[in-house]
Design a protein around this motif. Sequence first.
Motif, PDB file in Angstrom:
ATOM      1  N   HIS A   1      41.810  19.153   0.900  1.00  0.00           N
ATOM      2  CA  HIS A   1      43.956  19.726   0.086  1.00  0.00           C
ATOM      3  C   HIS A   1      44.934  19.869   1.528  1.00  0.00           C
ATOM      4  O   HIS A   1      45.178  18.647   2.146  1.00  0.00           O
ATOM      5  CB  HIS A   1      44.261  20.217  -0.897  1.00  0.00           C
ATOM      6  N   GLU A   2      44.617  21.534   1.920  1.00  0.00           N
ATOM      7  CA  GLU A   2      45.129  20.887   3.299  1.00  0.00           C
ATOM      8  C   GLU A   2      45.020  20.976   4.748  1.00  0.00           C
ATOM      9  O   GLU A   2      46.120  20.799   5.549  1.00  0.00           O
ATOM     10  CB  GLU A   2      45.084  23.019   2.961  1.00  0.00           C
ATOM     11  N   SER A   3      43.337  20.833   4.983  1.00  0.00           N
ATOM     12  CA  SER A   3      43.704  20.521   5.755  1.00  0.00           C
ATOM     13  C   SER A   3      42.018  19.504   5.792  1.00  0.00           C
ATOM     14  O   SER A   3      40.739  20.040   6.335  1.00  0.00           O
ATOM     15  CB  SER A   3      42.878  21.508   7.021  1.00  0.00           C
ATOM     16  N   PRO A   4      42.287  18.324   5.421  1.00  0.00           N
ATOM     17  CA  PRO A   4      40.864  17.312   5.653  1.00  0.00           C
ATOM     18  C   PRO A   4      40.271  17.003   6.526  1.00  0.00           C
ATOM     19  O   PRO A   4      38.971  17.191   6.449  1.00  0.00           O
ATOM     20  CB  PRO A   4      41.299  15.515   4.653  1.00  0.00           C
ATOM     21  N   GLU A   5      40.915  17.426   7.605  1.00  0.00           N
ATOM     22  CA  GLU A   5      40.003  17.533   8.847  1.00  0.00           C
ATOM     23  C   GLU A   5      39.798  18.340   8.938  1.00  0.00           C
ATOM     24  O   GLU A   5      37.562  18.080   9.627  1.00  0.00           O
ATOM     25  CB  GLU A   5      40.757  17.318  10.295  1.00  0.00           C
ATOM     26  N   ALA A   6      38.658  19.573   9.043  1.00  0.00           N
ATOM     27  CA  ALA A   6      38.529  20.695   8.595  1.00  0.00           C
ATOM     28  C   ALA A   6      37.281  20.316   7.297  1.00  0.00           C
ATOM     29  O   ALA A   6      36.110  20.935   8.044  1.00  0.00           O
ATOM     30  CB  ALA A   6      39.432  22.316   7.833  1.00  0.00           C
ATOM     31  N   ALA A   7      38.074  20.005   6.315  1.00  0.00           N
ATOM     32  CA  ALA A   7      36.930  19.475   5.498  1.00  0.00           C
ATOM     33  C   ALA A   7      35.488  18.544   6.267  1.00  0.00           C
ATOM     34  O   ALA A   7      34.779  18.192   6.061  1.00  0.00           O
ATOM     35  CB  ALA A   7      37.176  19.101   4.132  1.00  0.00           C
TER      36      ALA A   7
END
Length: 192
Positions: free
Chosen positions: A113-119
Amino acid sequence: MTKRNDKREILIATAAGLFWRQGYATTSLADIATDSGVPLGNIYYYFKSKAELAHGVADIFVAETEDMLAEITEADQNPRTRLKLLIEKLAHSLKSRVEHGCPIALGIRDFRHESPEAAGRAAETFSLLIGFIGRELGRSGIRPSSALGIARNAVTEWQGGIMLAHGLKDPAVLVESFRRMERLLVAGPPRS
């Protein structure tokens, strides 16, 4: 005196542990500051947001997986032995996985949710594992399309075993998953 990169690494390692044990949403920057010993105001010198910290945690997942796979590759040339070594390395974290679940899977879910790049970066860990398993199965004589399916099944077995063992608080469930992975990967299906 601690160098800038050392504090950055300490913050990432602390965040990784807290995100895993407490959850990403419930872990505050103040929690990370307290546990790391880095003053809260100084965190912003290294990271603009908790989402940036999440990306740093995802980078750890990928780096640790790459290191593990490189170590396995250097340890032996036989593909089936390499796969057995992989299972053994994954099994080393059995107790913590039963207690807290899989930090990679939780990170993927929680960061989305907050950091799709991190996911997405955290998910690269699973791609690395599937790719490694598929290549080693291919080296053992299995067709690439079959090897890919078997590799996905193995990672699914591992992750499902973690989820069920964590939910039931029963390490035997994960031990059974590792045995099934070993039969699937090491004994292996008939060669094509």
